[in-house]
Scaffold this active site. Structure first.
Site, PDB file in Angstrom:
ATOM      1  N   ASP A   1       0.880  -1.164   0.026  1.00 55.39           N
ATOM      2  CA  ASP A   1      -0.023  -0.189   0.143  1.00 55.39           C
ATOM      3  C   ASP A   1       0.951   1.335   0.086  1.00 55.39           C
ATOM      4  O   ASP A   1       2.073   1.043   0.177  1.00 55.39           O
ATOM      5  CB  ASP A   1      -0.929  -0.029   1.263  1.00 55.39           C
ATOM      6  CG  ASP A   1      -1.693   1.166   1.339  1.00 55.39           C
ATOM      7  OD1 ASP A   1      -2.428   1.655   0.306  1.00 55.39           O
ATOM      8  OD2 ASP A   1      -1.989   1.766   2.347  1.00 55.39           O
TER       9      ASP A   1
ATOM     10  N   THR B   1      -2.656   1.084  -4.826  1.00 59.30           N
ATOM     11  CA  THR B   1      -2.909   2.232  -4.084  1.00 59.30           C
ATOM     12  C   THR B   1      -4.232   2.732  -4.703  1.00 59.30           C
ATOM     13  O   THR B   1      -4.402   2.636  -5.840  1.00 59.30           O
ATOM     14  CB  THR B   1      -1.902   3.152  -4.000  1.00 59.30           C
ATOM     15  OG1 THR B   1      -2.573   4.485  -3.410  1.00 59.30           O
ATOM     16  CG2 THR B   1      -1.523   3.945  -5.586  1.00 59.30           C
TER      17      THR B   1
ATOM     18  N   LYS C   1      -6.855  -5.222  -5.130  1.00 61.00           N
ATOM     19  CA  LYS C   1      -5.798  -5.543  -4.410  1.00 61.00           C
ATOM     20  C   LYS C   1      -5.555  -7.060  -4.187  1.00 61.00           C
ATOM     21  O   LYS C   1      -4.451  -7.662  -4.573  1.00 61.00           O
ATOM     22  CB  LYS C   1      -5.275  -4.777  -3.161  1.00 61.00           C
ATOM     23  CG  LYS C   1      -5.458  -3.462  -3.367  1.00 61.00           C
ATOM     24  CD  LYS C   1      -5.076  -2.619  -1.791  1.00 61.00           C
ATOM     25  CE  LYS C   1      -5.109  -1.216  -1.812  1.00 61.00           C
ATOM     26  NZ  LYS C   1      -4.601  -0.671  -0.684  1.00 61.00           N
TER      27      LYS C   1
END
EC number: 7.6.2.1
Length: 1225
Positions: free
Chosen positions: A411, A693, A829
């Site tokens: 992240d 991100t 993600k």
């Protein structure tokens, strides 16, 4: 909701179902929860769970059977239990039962004690929680009740600093308007206070007598694990009232700054959201675990083959030879043929040879991993002094996999950055504020800036807040209406709680650092948020207190990406204030703001290019009639039983349109200390780093420019700029979303998108051209490369992760050294991580700090949580946790590499020593008529793995290291053998097995040959069974002890003590077992009195032991010597370089004592080699310290890794990093 026809009129008006229509929910299929206040008899009909929790697994009666059942679920334990049963059959067992039961019971006991201890603490915790006292309203009287006795429908009184006993509907509190403050650290790790509010109709129920008469009924959603959502309706006094998460107090919260409150129990015990979220994390296994399971199966197959060979030999021997000796060696009563004798012999040899898979292997592996986890916990260099937070290994099963990581998924915010937000710049009415210019009109850098803005005019200003552009404060003082409205929005549109401990000392409790930074900025510029109630917000505007009526809050969520408030000012004017992401807000503006939109957009691009986090601010004036109509629709949507959130979102969408643009904010989130160095070091270790991100592309790429330019500007294997593959939201009507950033490249059919994904991997990158389009960069083939810098390929994440596109996406991404995926959701993600796991077959590590990273952390092979500003949900879901990203380099390059090295050396040696020990029985079978007679004494067989050889190998597995930690960090290429799985694989396993078999041959045949002709000192024959057994056993212990001495690369006092102490213990036990004392006590067990003393007193025996040891060890020493000189590993080279440096330092000290000769003096001291300049310009240089090795060592140590990597890449069927190699699904 639908009202049944038979419903009475009064209930039809209220919209509540009649009581007789309520059905009892079946277990596990509850569709809705119904709870009536102060009516236990009614609520008991539904058989809801009690408030008693149970996290323990056993009790006194069930512990032994349940724990043994669980332990025998392990294949190894069941295997050894099977062997024990075989040993109890006298016809097939030549060993006593204790040779197997002693180690098995030891393992089972250790595991059972550990499980019992863990469960004892769980019982203790459960009892402590269940016996907490709570005040429950029963029959109109508040009574003290244990938590376990609280039921659904009870009304509970909570006092300040008390834990919430169950999931409660807040009814009333000591604070005005039914407010109360809670801390949710046990739920989400966030320590800042949150506010909850009772619905207005129950505010006045603060008196016990009124609460005793309260008979409202709640119908709501069934139990679930969604902490931030609740949907229900209260039916009371012929009316219905919507309930949301803001009205709920969840179990695990703590009441703060509130004297008392009352709540109605909705969910109890296991139905509470806290317990619903306490499910078990998926158990992760390492690649070595999986390989070891396969090898154990192979070994078992090999064991069966040996048993078959010896059984056949026994049948043939009994048929050809044994038949002649029936008078002297009669068969057992059950044996009636040579074939049946061979069958029994098979099972006998399975028992004897079972030590090739010793049970102590699994226990030793767990002990070593436990030691590795403690080393991580104790590492002072991974201790954060500022936060007083040590590193924590939250699992003990993954330590060696830390040394095999190939992909890191990180992240950005809070992981790579500090997540401490600072208001840096803003754009108001087409003017940008925040930059400082010198007298020549040039932008001043940080070190060249004058003093910060003086906020002394404001007594409520935050002294820690710094801003450098005085023109913004001048605009506030001059009364610029746009600037005033800008800061008025920031002071009103938020969910911050204000606390004033002393007069003028304000403390803000914000749910996010961004929001806190914006409210603090408004505070310093004169618009001070002072306090709030459920219906008002008080702001001091340039010293004047102004109270706004709060009409509605349109809260933020990850889908809306915006927040709005509707307020009425003292003049009675209604206005909506909104702040949110530019991709969302810009297409909801009024067309008249186009000119302002263009200039603000330029400022947004400038801010994003500097890596700042941006928000757009807008407002909208509402007339009374319009607002009332909208409020009615909002009320109806909030009362809906189904799809309530979707209906509310649709209503919010109506009013958040045609807004007027105010400006934009830019918040700075700086990189954490040590992030660039850490990323550089990990990249040199050939670890691919992907940043996933939710930010826009520009801030993510500016992160690379500002702090990590040596890695985030992506390159392919040849050093050419290829760029990043980023994902963002698909197109939205009106030009928002992907169209603004991706230059319209995300649309089109799949073949077109597939072609674009192929472009970065074209062998002739010079054929590509970067052309501006919109706000992003497009790719147009057929033109020459005209722009320097990375190519940024804009690919919608939603398209890239489609089944027919994921391979193209992965192949393109793997052509880069690092990848930045922007605008990704938490689910995406996890999908990216799963994609790499699925096709690359590589070890992945995910690192993050927030709740949005939990899915990614759980999906990766290894999850790392950063204990930062966003709570501890990521930490709770992780395998390893620490406070700063820079500690990741030590975790991988030092602890991970050492753990992998130690585990591999441990396994290689363990299999070697056990094959050397066991195979002697196989060779002896050909000389004892295949009778399943053992070579060693049965006590030696029992103690070999648990006493004589256990501690030395444990010491090596826990403490060994090839190079010091400083060299591990200095030479990151040392990490690559773990990625390639070089130190323990099937090839290394067979080498260990071959060495063990070779050793067993020498251990048996050298003493056998010597004893055939040898005599004692008195001339009698030396050869007898017990003397032979003592000689072979002693040779074995000495050989394996010398071997582990050769394998140990880092000697400590513990290694010396364990290795030589084990040899000493062997001799002590050997002499004790052949002593007169034991014979006197146990004459049937220890019959061979004095045998060891007599045997070891013979010089011939010691010469035999010495000869066996030398012949076994000499080839190993010779091979390692030749390998060290002809083809050294990189670690060998590093150790050699370290020795050279020590010698050079010693010589340098000696040279200082010698005076200078000659008169010519020179200052030239430039140590350099030709070719480094070109290497640096090409971008391929690793690191100066890594290249400081001598030329021959560098060439010989690195080429083997590169050649093996190329070989692996060429032969792999999974996706490779090569740009021109196709992927296979």
């Amino acid at each position: 909701m639908t009202v049944p026809k038979e419903m009475p009129e009064k209930w039809a008006r209220a919209g509540a179902p009649p009581s007789w229509s309520r059905k009892k929910p079946s277990w596990g299929t509850e569709e809705e929860r119904r709870a009536r206040a102060n009516d236990r008899e009614y609520n008991e009909k539904f058989q809801y769970a009690s408030n008693c929790i149970k996290t323990s697994k056993y009790n006194i009666l069930t512990f032994l059977p349940v724990n043994l059942f669980e332990q025998f679920q392990e294949v190894a334990n069941t295997y050894f239990l099977f062997l024990l049963i075989l040993q109890l059959i006298p016809q097939i067992s030549s060993l006593s039962w204790f040779t197997t039961i002693v180690p098995l019971v030891l393992v089972l006991t250790i595991t059972a004690v550990k499980d019992a201890t863990d469960d004892y603490f769980r019982h203790k915790s459960d009892n402590q929680v269940n016996n907490r006292q709570s005040q429950v309203l029963i029959n109109g009287i508040l009574q003290q009740e244990q938590w376990m006795n609280v039921c659904v429908g009870d009304i509970i009184k909570l006092e300040n600093n008390q834990f919430v006993a169950a999931d409660l509907l807040l009814l009333s509190s000591s604070e005005p308007h039914g407010l109360c403050y809670i801390e949710t650290a046990e739920l989400d790790g966030e320590t800042n206070m949150k506010v909850r509010q009772a619905i207005p109709v129950t505010w006045e129920l603060g008196d016990v007598s009124k609460l005793a008469k309260f008979d409202g009924e709640v119908i709501c959603e069934p139990p679930n694990n969604k902490l931030d959502k609740f949907s229900g309706t209260l039916y009371w006094k012929e009316n219905k009232f919507p309930l949301s998460n803001q009205n709920m107090l969840l179990r695990g919260c703590v009441l703060r700054n509130t004297e008392w409150c009352f709540g109605l129990v909705i969910f109890a015990g296991p139905d509470t959201k806290l317990m619903q979220n306490s499910g078990r994390t998926k158990f992760k296994r390492t690649s070595i675990d999986r390989l070891m399971n396969t090898l154990v199966l192979w070994i078992f197959g090999f064991l069966v083959c040996m048993g078959v060979i010896l059984a056949i030999g026994n049948a043939i021997w009994e048929h050809e030879v044994g038949m002649r000796f029936q008078v002297y060696l009669p068969w057992d009563e059950a044996v009636d043929s040579a074939f049946f004798s061979g069958f029994l012999s098979f099972w006998s040899y399975i028992i004897i040879l079972n030590t090739v898979v010793p049970i102590s292997l699994y226990v030793s592996v767990e002990v070593i991993r436990l030691g590795h986890s403690y080393f991580i916990n104790w590492d002072k260099k991974m201790f954060c002094t500022r936060k007083r937070t040590p590193a924590e290994a939250r699992t003990t099963t993954l330590s060696e996999e830390l040394g095999q990581v190939e992909y890191i998924f990180s992240d950005k915010t809070g992981t790579l950055t500090q997540n401490i937000m600072v208001f840096s710049k803003c754009s108001v009415n087409s003017r940008s504020y925040g930059d400082v210019f010198d007298v020549l009109g040039h932008k001043a850098e940080v070190g060249e800036r004058p003093e910060p803005v003086d906020f002394s005019f404001n007594p409520l200003a935050d002294q820690k807040f710094l801003f450098w552009d005085p023109t913004l404060l001048e605009a506030v003082k001059m009364g610029d209406p746009h600037v005033h409205e800008f800061f008025r929005l920031l002071s009103l549109c938020h969910t911050v709680m204000s606390e004033e401990k002393n007069e003028g000392e304000l403390y803000y409790k914000a749910q996010s650092p961004d929001e806190g930074a914006l409210v603090t900025a408004a505070r310093n510029f004169g618009f001070v948020f002072r306090s709030r109630t459920p219906k008002t917000i008080t702001v001091h505007e340039l010293g004047t207190a102004v109270t706004y009526q709060l009409l509605a809050i349109l809260d933020f969520n990850n889908i809306r990406k915006r927040m709005s408030v509707i307020v009425r000012n003292p003049e009675g004017k209604i206005r909506l204030y909104c702040k949110g992401a530019d991709t969302i807000l810009l297409d909801r503006l009024h067309p008249s703001t186009q000119e302002l939109l263009n200039s603000t957009t330029d400022h947004l691009n400038e801010y994003a290019g500097e890596g700042l986090r941006t928000l757009v601010l807008a407002y909208k004036d509402l007339d009374e009639e319009h607002y009332e109509e909208w409020a009615d629709r909002r009320l109806q949507a909030s009362l809906a039983q189904d799809s309530r959130e979707d209906r509310l979102a649709s209503v919010y969408e109506e009013i958040e349109s045609d807004m007027m643009l105010l400006g934009a904010t830019a918040i700075e989130d700086k990189l954490q200390q040590g992030v660039p160095e850490t990323i550089a070091l990990l990249t040199l270790a050939n670890i691919k780093i992907w940043v996933l991100t939710g930010d826009k592309q520009a801030p993510a790429f500016s992160l690379g420019r500002d702090g990590c330019e040596h890695w985030l500007f992506l390159q392919d294997a040849d050093g050419r700029h290829v760029g990043g593959v980023r994902g963002h939201w698909p197109h939205r009507p009106g030009g928002a979303g992907g169209a603004q950033e991706g230059a319209g490249e995300d649309g089109g059919p799949v073949p077109h998108r597939r072609q674009r994904l192929h472009l970065p991997r074209e062998p002739f990158l010079s054929q590509a051209h970067l052309c501006p389009g919109g706000r992003g960069w497009g790719v147009r083939p057929g033109h020459q490369w005209t722009q320097s810098g990375p190519l940024r390929l804009s690919v919608s994440q939603a398209h890239a992760l489609e089944a027919d596109m994921e391979l193209e996406f992965l192949e393109t991404a793997c052509a880069c050294k690092a990848v930045i995926c922007c605008r990704v959701t938490p689910l995406q993600k996890a999908q990216v991580v799963e994609l790499v796991k699925k096709y690359k077959k590589a070890v992945t590590l995910a690192i993050g700090d927030g709740a949005n990273d939990v899915s990614m952390i759980k999906t990766a092979h290894i999850g790392v949580g950063i204990s930062g500003q966003e709570g501890i949900q990521a930490v709770l879901a992780s395998d390893y946790a620490f406070s700063q990203f820079k500690f990741l380099q030590r975790l991988l390059l030092v602890h991970g590499r050492w753990s992998y090295l130690r585990m591999c050396k441990f396994l290689c040696y363990f299999f070697y020593k056990n094959f050397a020990f066991t195979m002697v029985h196989f060779w002896f079978g050909f000389f004892c008529g295949f009778s399943a007679q053992t070579v060693y004494d049965q006590y030696f067989i029992t103690l070999y793995n648990i006493v004589y050889t256990s501690l030395p190998v444990l010491a090596m597995g826990v403490f060994d290291q090839d190079v010091p930690e400083q060299r591990s960090m200095e030479y990151p290429k040392l990490y690559e053998p773990g990625q390639l799985n070089l130190l323990f694989n099937k090839r290394e396993f067979f080498i260990c097995i071959a060495q063990g078999i070779y050793t067993s041959v020498l251990l048996f045949f050298i003493p056998y040959g010597v004893f055939a002709e040898a005599t004692r000192d008195d001339g009698t024959q030396l050869a007898d069974y017990q003397s032979f057994a003592v000689t072979v056993a002693t040779s074995l212990v000495i050989v394996v002890s010398v071997q582990i001495g050769l394998d140990t690369g880092y000697w400590t006092a513990i290694n010396h003590f364990f290795i030589w102490g084990s040899v000493a213990v062997y001799f002590a036990i050997l002499f004790a077992m052949h002593s007169n004392g034991l014979f006197d006590m146990f004459p049937n067990q220890f019959r061979f009195v004095g045998n060891a003393q007599n045997t070891l007193a013979q010089p011939t025996v010691w010469l035999t032991i010495a000869l066996t040891t030398v012949v076994c060890i000499l080839p190993v020493v010779a091979f390692r010597f030749l390998k060290l000189n002809l083809k050294p590993d990189l670690s060998d080279t590093v150790r050699y370089t370290q020795l050279v440096r020590k010698k050079q330092k010693a010589q340098h000290r000696c040279m200082r004592r010698v005076g200078r000769t000659g008169s010519r003096r020179s200052g030239y001291a430039f140590s350099h080699q030709e070719g480094f300049g070109e290497l640096i310009m090409s971008g391929k240089n690793m690191r100066l310290s890594s290249l400081a090795l001598s030329s021959f060592t560098t060439r010989s140590s690195s080429s083997w890794i590169e050649s093996l990597r190329r070989k692996k890449s060429d032969s792999a069927s999974s996706p490779s990093g090569g740009a021109d190699k196709p992927l296979k699904g």
